[in-house]
Design a protein around this motif. Structure first.
Motif, PDB file in Angstrom:
ATOM      1  N   UNK A  29      16.164 -47.838   7.967  1.00  0.00           N
ATOM      2  CA  UNK A  29      15.868 -47.516   9.419  1.00  0.00           C
ATOM      3  C   UNK A  29      15.288 -46.570   9.803  1.00  0.00           C
ATOM      4  N   UNK A  30      15.024 -45.393   9.229  1.00  0.00           N
ATOM      5  CA  UNK A  30      14.130 -44.372   9.589  1.00  0.00           C
ATOM      6  C   UNK A  30      12.605 -44.902   9.211  1.00  0.00           C
ATOM      7  N   UNK A  31      12.342 -45.475   8.191  1.00  0.00           N
ATOM      8  CA  UNK A  31      10.931 -45.767   7.845  1.00  0.00           C
ATOM      9  C   UNK A  31      10.578 -47.097   8.942  1.00  0.00           C
ATOM     10  N   UNK A  32      11.678 -47.957   9.008  1.00  0.00           N
ATOM     11  CA  UNK A  32      11.055 -49.009  10.164  1.00  0.00           C
ATOM     12  C   UNK A  32      11.039 -48.403  11.526  1.00  0.00           C
ATOM     13  N   UNK A  33      11.671 -47.415  11.979  1.00  0.00           N
ATOM     14  CA  UNK A  33      11.681 -46.976  13.417  1.00  0.00           C
ATOM     15  C   UNK A  33      10.321 -46.059  13.197  1.00  0.00           C
ATOM     16  N   UNK A  34       9.964 -45.608  12.368  1.00  0.00           N
ATOM     17  CA  UNK A  34       8.393 -44.804  12.442  1.00  0.00           C
ATOM     18  C   UNK A  34       7.548 -45.658  12.366  1.00  0.00           C
ATOM     19  N   UNK A  35       7.411 -46.651  11.683  1.00  0.00           N
ATOM     20  CA  UNK A  35       6.346 -47.717  11.675  1.00  0.00           C
ATOM     21  C   UNK A  35       6.473 -48.451  13.053  1.00  0.00           C
ATOM     22  N   UNK A  36       7.474 -48.700  13.452  1.00  0.00           N
ATOM     23  CA  UNK A  36       7.425 -49.587  14.752  1.00  0.00           C
ATOM     24  C   UNK A  36       6.868 -48.833  15.693  1.00  0.00           C
ATOM     25  N   UNK A  37       7.351 -47.469  15.888  1.00  0.00           N
ATOM     26  CA  UNK A  37       7.010 -46.377  16.911  1.00  0.00           C
ATOM     27  C   UNK A  37       5.353 -46.412  16.816  1.00  0.00           C
ATOM     28  N   UNK A  38       4.910 -46.259  15.437  1.00  0.00           N
ATOM     29  CA  UNK A  38       3.570 -45.864  15.376  1.00  0.00           C
ATOM     30  C   UNK A  38       2.545 -47.048  15.807  1.00  0.00           C
ATOM     31  N   UNK A  39       2.910 -48.063  15.147  1.00  0.00           N
ATOM     32  CA  UNK A  39       2.120 -49.424  15.463  1.00  0.00           C
ATOM     33  C   UNK A  39       2.234 -49.801  17.031  1.00  0.00           C
ATOM     34  N   UNK A  40       3.422 -49.663  17.407  1.00  0.00           N
ATOM     35  CA  UNK A  40       3.612 -50.123  18.862  1.00  0.00           C
ATOM     36  C   UNK A  40       2.735 -49.316  19.958  1.00  0.00           C
ATOM     37  N   UNK A  41       2.641 -47.843  19.533  1.00  0.00           N
ATOM     38  CA  UNK A  41       2.299 -46.811  20.311  1.00  0.00           C
ATOM     39  C   UNK A  41       0.505 -47.168  20.179  1.00  0.00           C
ATOM     40  N   UNK A  42       0.157 -47.398  19.177  1.00  0.00           N
ATOM     41  CA  UNK A  42      -1.430 -47.689  18.873  1.00  0.00           C
ATOM     42  C   UNK A  42      -1.631 -49.207  19.578  1.00  0.00           C
ATOM     43  N   UNK A  43      -0.900 -50.194  19.488  1.00  0.00           N
ATOM     44  CA  UNK A  43      -0.877 -51.458  20.127  1.00  0.00           C
ATOM     45  C   UNK A  43      -0.979 -51.263  21.854  1.00  0.00           C
TER      46      UNK A  43
END
Length: 422
Positions: A29-43
């Motif tokens: 959950x922690x890694x998934x949230x981090x990746x989701x936030x990072x990629x979503x922010x970039x997109x």
């Protein structure tokens, strides 16, 4: 009544599996949230820059009076109301909204005349990228948790299997099998690193070997002493028979007989301790066998047969057990002494002060008596040893209304059963 969890939830394997699962879920959950936030922010950031760039181009075209591109214009349909209100306040901004069935990134700003000029770009690709990323994170998290759980359960099961083996050996040792050993291969090679389970297994094997050596030494000493005493006691007994009649001679003969009995008891205990006794099994009707044993004891003992049964046992050893129990009841208890036969169970009860607490809790101990009682504490020890050879269970308890109760339960299979009255 407070509900209890199933017993299997207390196992180390279950607890380790729960711990691994919780930790994997938290990490995923922690890694998934981090990746989701990072990629979503970039997109979203890239889409916002494109939308704002298009808005700047549209603004220039509007100011020059040129034709505006699709999905742009003054207050176009589909423009989010929140973004419109922001532009009316004289600010520029962006927002994502559904337009004609697909997501659009809108950028809007104020123009002369108090109007709102907006431009939109297709955001479907960015939405699909984020949706695919979330799906990949979920699938990979499930696979990672499953794989980690399987590997962890395999590792924990290997440890718990070794712990169960160590516990089984410990129970065998406590039951009298002093030859039992764990023999963990990790304890045999000094150059091999040992984990905690191997350390416990090695300590148990060392303890068992030490205990076995001490007990064998004690057994040899007991047997040697008894054998050495036999010869002089035989001569002493013969000499006592030559003494002239009288009270002194009777006292000497009585003490000699006590010493001979003690010596024979010690020899019998040493044989029982060796665990090499063999039984001569045969079918016997329990009621008559108990009556003969009680009659041979020469005591005033009542025999009550509630339910008779045929048992496969060694008659001589069973009579020895019953004789010792009856003799102990008369010697240390009070009348009446009642022997009760109920199927394969024989109970011997007196109406004295009952057994000492140590005997009820831990069983008979040789050479230990309490309350100034006479004797050497070997009678019940021999009874318990002979019962063990027979495969029977001998339990000692005190009756609620007073008196000691010894219950002997013989191995029994349903066959012929004879009912008798009292």
């Amino acid at each position: 009544m407070k509900p209890r969890l199933p017993s299997w939830t207390a196992t180390l394997t279950w607890k380790a599996a729960v711990f691994i699962t919780v930790m994997c879920c938290a990490l995923a959950a922690m890694l998934g949230t981090f990746v989701h936030v990072a990629v979503t922010g970039q997109t979203v950031g890239n889409a916002r820059e494109k939308a704002l760039t298009k808005l700047a181009d549209v603004t220039r075209l509007y100011e020059d009076g040129d034709r505006l591109p699709p999905e742009s214009g003054l207050d176009p349909p589909g423009l989010p109301s929140s973004l419109r209100q922001l532009a009316l306040q004289g600010k520029r901004g962006t927002a994502v909204a559904e337009f004609e069935g697909h997501p659009v990134m809108w950028a809007a700003g104020p123009v002369e005349g108090g109007q709102v000029l907006a431009a939109g770009i297709d955001y479907a690709q960015g939405a699909r990228t984020i949706e695919g990323l979330d799906r990949a994170i979920a699938v990979s998290s499930v696979l990672a948790i499953g794989a980690t759980l399987l590997v962890g359960a395999f590792g924990v099961t290997r440890v718990t299997r070794r712990l169960h083996q160590t516990a089984t050996v410990a129970r065998r040792i406590s039951a009298g099998d002093l030859d039992a050993r764990v023999n963990d291969p990790r304890t045999k090679d000094p150059e091999r690193a040992q984990d905690e389970v191997a350390t416990v297994a090695g300590a148990l094997d060392t303890m068992a070997s030490s205990l076995q050596g001490k007990l064998e030494s004690e057994q040899r000493f007991t047997a040697d002493v008894a054998h050495e005493l036999r010869t002089p006691l035989t001569g002493l007994h013969a000499a006592a028979e030559l003494l002239p009649a009288g009270r002194p001679a009777e006292m000497v003969r009585e003490r000699v007989q006590t010493m001979r009995t003690l010596t024979e008891d010690l020899l019998e205990i040493s044989r029982l301790d060796s665990l090499r006794e063999e039984v001569d099994l045969d079918a016997h009707q329990l009621g008559p066998l108990v009556r003969r044993a009680v009659q041979a004891s020469g005591t005033d003992t009542q025999v009550v047969v509630v339910r008779d049964a045929w048992v496969e046992t060694d008659r001589r050893r069973l009579e020895r057990v019953l004789g010792n129990l009856v003799a102990n009841a008369h010697k240390h208890g009070r009348a009446p002494v009642v022997v009760r036969v109920d199927g394969p169970e024989v109970s011997v009860r007196d109406h004295g002060d009952g057994y000492p607490d140590y005997l009820v809790e831990h069983g008979p101990q040789r050479f230990r008596t309490e309350g100034g009682a006479k004797g050497h504490g070997l009678g019940l020890t021999i009874a318990a040893g002979q019962a063990r050879v027979l495969g029977a269970q001998l339990r000692f308890a005190n009756a609620p209304d007073g008196g000691a109760v010894a219950r002997l339960t013989l191995p029994y299979e349903e066959s012929r059963t004879v009912r008798e009255g009292n």
